[in-house]
Design an enzyme around this catalytic site. Structure first.
Site, PDB file in Angstrom:
ATOM      1  N   LYS A  79      48.804  75.514  77.961  1.00  0.00           N
ATOM      2  CA  LYS A  79      47.865  74.698  76.985  1.00  0.00           C
ATOM      3  C   LYS A  79      47.670  75.609  75.753  1.00  0.00           C
ATOM      4  CE  LYS A  79      43.661  71.708  77.105  1.00  0.00           C
ATOM      5  NZ  LYS A  79      42.822  71.946  76.005  1.00  0.00           N
ATOM      6  N   ASP A 121      48.896  72.528  73.303  1.00  0.00           N
ATOM      7  CA  ASP A 121      47.733  71.620  72.449  1.00  0.00           C
ATOM      8  C   ASP A 121      48.478  71.603  70.854  1.00  0.00           C
ATOM      9  OD1 ASP A 121      46.259  71.594  74.687  1.00  0.00           O
ATOM     10  OD2 ASP A 121      44.632  72.479  73.705  1.00  0.00           O
ATOM     11  N   SER A 162      29.898  67.323  73.276  1.00  0.00           N
ATOM     12  CA  SER A 162      30.669  68.278  72.598  1.00  0.00           C
ATOM     13  C   SER A 162      30.423  68.088  71.050  1.00  0.00           C
ATOM     14  CB  SER A 162      32.153  67.344  72.878  1.00  0.00           C
ATOM     15  OG  SER A 162      33.183  67.930  72.198  1.00  0.00           O
ATOM     16  N   SER A 163      30.701  69.422  70.833  1.00  0.00           N
ATOM     17  CA  SER A 163      30.766  69.462  69.147  1.00  0.00           C
ATOM     18  C   SER A 163      31.967  68.940  68.624  1.00  0.00           C
ATOM     19  CB  SER A 163      30.569  70.795  68.881  1.00  0.00           C
ATOM     20  OG  SER A 163      31.738  71.756  69.207  1.00  0.00           O
ATOM     21  N   GLN A 164      32.992  68.846  69.310  1.00  0.00           N
ATOM     22  CA  GLN A 164      34.235  68.206  68.633  1.00  0.00           C
ATOM     23  C   GLN A 164      34.001  66.586  68.024  1.00  0.00           C
ATOM     24  OE1 GLN A 164      37.251  68.257  71.751  1.00  0.00           O
ATOM     25  NE2 GLN A 164      37.355  70.560  71.611  1.00  0.00           N
ATOM     26  N   GLY A 204      41.703  68.381  73.369  1.00  0.00           N
ATOM     27  CA  GLY A 204      40.466  67.849  72.769  1.00  0.00           C
ATOM     28  C   GLY A 204      40.667  68.026  71.293  1.00  0.00           C
ATOM     29  N   SER A 227      27.583  74.204  71.113  1.00  0.00           N
ATOM     30  CA  SER A 227      28.699  74.850  70.857  1.00  0.00           C
ATOM     31  C   SER A 227      28.840  74.900  69.457  1.00  0.00           C
ATOM     32  CB  SER A 227      29.989  74.024  71.394  1.00  0.00           C
ATOM     33  OG  SER A 227      30.183  73.741  72.650  1.00  0.00           O
ATOM     34  N   ARG A 257      34.307  72.717  85.340  1.00  0.00           N
ATOM     35  CA  ARG A 257      34.510  74.102  85.374  1.00  0.00           C
ATOM     36  C   ARG A 257      33.300  74.887  85.948  1.00  0.00           C
ATOM     37  NH1 ARG A 257      36.864  75.401  79.177  1.00  0.00           N
ATOM     38  NH2 ARG A 257      39.202  75.067  79.875  1.00  0.00           N
ATOM     39  N   LYS A 301      43.972  78.304  69.070  1.00  0.00           N
ATOM     40  CA  LYS A 301      43.973  77.082  68.973  1.00  0.00           C
ATOM     41  C   LYS A 301      43.143  76.290  67.863  1.00  0.00           C
ATOM     42  CE  LYS A 301      41.378  74.934  71.751  1.00  0.00           C
ATOM     43  NZ  LYS A 301      40.332  74.541  73.074  1.00  0.00           N
ATOM     44  N   SER A 302      41.730  76.575  67.859  1.00  0.00           N
ATOM     45  CA  SER A 302      41.022  75.634  67.096  1.00  0.00           C
ATOM     46  C   SER A 302      41.121  75.631  65.656  1.00  0.00           C
ATOM     47  CB  SER A 302      39.457  76.404  67.126  1.00  0.00           C
ATOM     48  OG  SER A 302      38.981  76.309  68.664  1.00  0.00           O
ATOM     49  N   GLU A 349      38.694  70.774  80.842  1.00  0.00           N
ATOM     50  CA  GLU A 349      40.011  70.579  81.371  1.00  0.00           C
ATOM     51  C   GLU A 349      39.842  70.154  82.884  1.00  0.00           C
ATOM     52  OE1 GLU A 349      39.332  72.292  78.959  1.00  0.00           O
ATOM     53  OE2 GLU A 349      41.107  73.126  77.850  1.00  0.00           O
ATOM     54  N   HIS A 383      43.949  76.046  82.026  1.00  0.00           N
ATOM     55  CA  HIS A 383      44.415  77.481  81.719  1.00  0.00           C
ATOM     56  C   HIS A 383      43.491  78.495  81.805  1.00  0.00           C
ATOM     57  CE1 HIS A 383      42.619  76.604  77.312  1.00  0.00           C
ATOM     58  NE2 HIS A 383      42.121  75.578  78.331  1.00  0.00           N
ATOM     59  N   ARG A 384      42.164  78.175  81.406  1.00  0.00           N
ATOM     60  CA  ARG A 384      41.369  79.426  81.657  1.00  0.00           C
ATOM     61  C   ARG A 384      40.917  79.685  83.013  1.00  0.00           C
ATOM     62  NH1 ARG A 384      40.554  79.955  76.220  1.00  0.00           N
ATOM     63  NH2 ARG A 384      40.363  78.212  75.196  1.00  0.00           N
ATOM     64  N   ASP A 419      33.688  78.553  76.023  1.00  0.00           N
ATOM     65  CA  ASP A 419      35.058  79.073  76.632  1.00  0.00           C
ATOM     66  C   ASP A 419      35.275  80.371  77.319  1.00  0.00           C
ATOM     67  OD1 ASP A 419      35.798  76.505  75.902  1.00  0.00           O
ATOM     68  OD2 ASP A 419      37.146  76.995  74.135  1.00  0.00           O
ATOM     69  N   ASN A 450      46.240  66.978  76.742  1.00  0.00           N
ATOM     70  CA  ASN A 450      44.791  67.191  77.136  1.00  0.00           C
ATOM     71  C   ASN A 450      44.240  68.293  76.083  1.00  0.00           C
ATOM     72  OD1 ASN A 450      42.580  67.228  78.393  1.00  0.00           O
ATOM     73  ND2 ASN A 450      42.822  68.700  80.062  1.00  0.00           N
TER      74      ASN A 450
HETATM   75  O1  LIG Z   1      36.259  72.505  68.198  1.00  0.00           O
HETATM   76  C1  LIG Z   1      36.696  73.445  68.886  1.00  0.00           C
HETATM   77  O2  LIG Z   1      37.741  73.842  68.610  1.00  0.00           O
HETATM   78  C2  LIG Z   1      36.510  73.368  70.307  1.00  0.00           C
HETATM   79  C3  LIG Z   1      35.042  73.208  70.640  1.00  0.00           C
HETATM   80  C4  LIG Z   1      34.634  73.411  72.062  1.00  0.00           C
HETATM   81  O3  LIG Z   1      34.412  72.361  72.711  1.00  0.00           O
HETATM   82  P1  LIG Z   1      32.655  71.522  72.864  1.00  0.00           P
HETATM   83  O4  LIG Z   1      32.245  71.316  71.551  1.00  0.00           O
HETATM   84  O5  LIG Z   1      33.330  70.459  73.626  1.00  0.00           O
HETATM   85  O6  LIG Z   1      31.989  72.417  73.717  1.00  0.00           O
HETATM   86  C5  LIG Z   1      35.734  74.384  72.829  1.00  0.00           C
HETATM   87  O7  LIG Z   1      35.236  74.189  74.150  1.00  0.00           O
HETATM   88  C6  LIG Z   1      37.019  73.767  72.632  1.00  0.00           C
HETATM   89  O8  LIG Z   1      37.777  74.729  73.392  1.00  0.00           O
HETATM   90  C7  LIG Z   1      37.430  74.101  71.312  1.00  0.00           C
HETATM   91  C1  LIG Z   2      37.807  73.177  76.455  1.00  0.00           C
HETATM   92  C2  LIG Z   2      39.013  73.478  75.711  1.00  0.00           C
HETATM   93  O1  LIG Z   2      39.964  72.690  75.332  1.00  0.00           O
HETATM   94  P1  LIG Z   2      39.738  71.253  74.509  1.00  0.00           P
HETATM   95  O2  LIG Z   2      40.117  71.801  73.070  1.00  0.00           O
HETATM   96  O3  LIG Z   2      40.953  70.436  74.780  1.00  0.00           O
HETATM   97  O4  LIG Z   2      38.443  70.775  74.684  1.00  0.00           O
HETATM   98  C3  LIG Z   2      39.349  74.801  75.994  1.00  0.00           C
HETATM   99  O5  LIG Z   2      40.390  75.272  75.623  1.00  0.00           O
HETATM  100  O6  LIG Z   2      38.827  75.485  76.757  1.00  0.00           O
END
Ligand SMILES: O=C(O)C1=C[C@@H](OP(=O)(O)O)[C@@H](O)[C@H](O)C1
Ligand SMILES: C=C(OP(=O)(O)O)C(=O)O
Length: 430
Positions: A415, A49, A170-172, A95, A198, A347, A22-23, A344, A389-390, A316, A93
């Site tokens: 997802k 996603d 969040s690292s996002q 991220g 993360s 958790r 996914k990432s 999600e 999903h998890r 995750d 949903n």
């Molecule tokens: O950058 C990414 O692809 C992700 C970063 C993580 O989130 P956080 O940085 O919010 O922990 C992870 O939980 C998420 O499923 C995917």
């Molecule tokens: C946290 C998750 O998703 P998201 O990419 O929406 O943050 C996940 O897939 O566990």
């Protein structure tokens, strides 16, 4: 509500070909859309996603062509500017779609409405918006301050300064800034304020940016310098690895129910931090072997050991350890996972509630969970999955402990892994 009863699966062995990461899928799509020239993205994940990202890019005027029935997609790069300047984007949903698109669109000189499912509107985005505002972005909250939905408006952006961003929620947010700011063409420094969580996800981001020709100089995890004048350039073709978080369920299955279970698509050469899940499983005593593109797990002779670990680097896959803990010889503690509360679902709360349904003794703190298994697991527990999903995938492991379990709303796996239960069923059938 749909329910799925999983009958006991006393022994499990075999090989699973993993769905795409996914990432990596969502980052690659966005980078390819912003690059000069076409990119063939191979083995893209097929899940909700990714669909949200594909729909958003198409709405923004990016041409994406699926190659027949395959999971290979030709993305026609825009050179950095999307043609559509006025759009309404539903991002579910996801991220990995919401956060990076917020940053990219804040620089795009358009009017964009970004929204998602109700839970997405409870997931924080304030730290990212604050950082983008330092660069001059015009972003308004349409609901609660600090949360989606958002309205982005044209603004005069000047990135040529230090942009601070908080890294502890969040690292996002950092990923989103790193991917978007090269579009300004200016030199920019991003400074992480406080602890970054993360971290391995930032490695994925930097690795993929480099494959698209943009290099970032970094000083530890605190400062990231992007030299001006860099553009995303298509690498021509890019292959999406298997999903290392999805791998965790099958590896745990091997460790719980004999094995060996082999996953194909990730291994030693993976760029995903979640391959380190195998280390956590090994610490519990599982026998792990690994090649460049595969990992295998089997159960140890004397059963699994309880562990006490900081799993901030694999948030995750860490959930899978919480359920594998049901087979361990004592109390397993997972620390430093406060981010679980803003994913999600909450958790930490959800995991504690559902583990208690199968008889475990659970202690939950603000950022940790301790799980002590019962002498005998409670059969036919009805597990709520909270549209997560998890939660659904993790609790399927109860069946591998020889105990029937009922998964409520199993389709929430869409997802990231729509056919998870079919794949598990095939593996169980041999
Ligand atoms: O950058 C990414 O692809 C992700 C970063 C993580 O989130 P956080 O940085 O919010 O922990 C992870 O939980 C998420 O499923 C995917
Ligand atoms: C946290 C998750 O998703 P998201 O990419 O929406 O943050 C996940 O897939 O566990």
């Amino acid at each position: 509500m749909e329910q799925l009863t999983l009958h006991p699966i006393p022994r499990l062995a075999g090989t699973v070909k993993l769905p795409g990461s996914k990432s990596i899928s969502n980052r690659t799509l966005l980078l390819a859309a912003q690059a000069d020239g076409p990119t063939l993205v191979r083995d893209l994940l097929d899940s909700d996603d990714i669909r949200r990202m594909l729909e958003a890019l198409t709405t923004l005027g990016v041409q994406v062509e699926q190659q027949g029935d395959s999971r290979d997609f030709l993305v026609h790069g825009t050179g950095g500017a999307f043609a559509v300047k006025d759009a309404d984007l539903f991002l579910g949903n996801a991220g990995t779609a919401f956060r990076p698109l917020t940053a990219a669109l804040a620089l795009m000189q358009g009017n964009y409405h970004l929204h998602g499912v109700a839970r997405m509107h409870e997931r924080p985005i304030g730290d990212l918006v604050d950082a983008l505002r330092v660069a001059g972005a015009d972003i308004a909250y349409l609901g609660n301050d600090g949360f989606p939905p958002l309205q982005i408006k044209p603004a005069s952006i000047s990135a040529g300064k230090v942009i601070p961003v908080k890294g502890n929620v969040s690292s996002q947010f950092l990923t989103a800034l790193l991917m978007a700011l090269p579009l300004t063409g200016e030199s920019v420094t991003i400074e992480v304020v406080g602890e970054l969580i993360s971290k391995p996800y930032i490695e994925i981001t930097l690795n993929l940016m480099a494959r698209f020709g943009v290099n970032v100089q970094r000083d530890g995890w605190q400062r990231f310098n992007i030299a001006g004048g860099q553009h995303y350039q298509s690498p021509g073709e890019i292959h999406v690895e298997g999903d290392a978080s999805s791998a965790s369920y099958f590896l745990a299955a091997g460790a719980l129910a004999g094995g060996p279970v082999r996953v194909e698509g990730v291994g030693r050469s993976s760029i995903q931090g979640d391959v380190k899940f195998a280390d956590a499983l090994a610490l519990m005593g599982a026998e792990i072997s690994m090649g460049d593109n595969w990992i295998e797990a089997r159960a140890p002779q004397g059963g699994l050991k309880a562990i006490d670990v900081d799993l901030n680097h694999i948030p995750d896959a860490a959930m899978t350890i919480a359920v594998a803990a049901l087979a361990a010889n004592g109390t397993t503690t997972i620390r430093n996972v406060e981010s679980w509360r803003v994913k999600e679902t909450d958790r930490l709360a959800a995991m504690a509630t559902e583990l208690r349904k199968v008889g475990a003794t659970v202690v939950e703190t603000q950022d940790s969970i301790s799980v002590t298994p019962p002498a005998t697991l409670i059969a036919n527990a009805e597990i709520d999955t909270y549209d997560d999903h998890r939660m659904a995938m993790c609790f399927s492991l109860v069946a591998l402990l020889g105990t029937p379990v009922i998964i409520n709303d199993p389709k929430c796996v869409a997802k990231t892994f729509p056919d998870y239960f079919e794949v598990l069923g095939k593996l169980a059938a041999g």
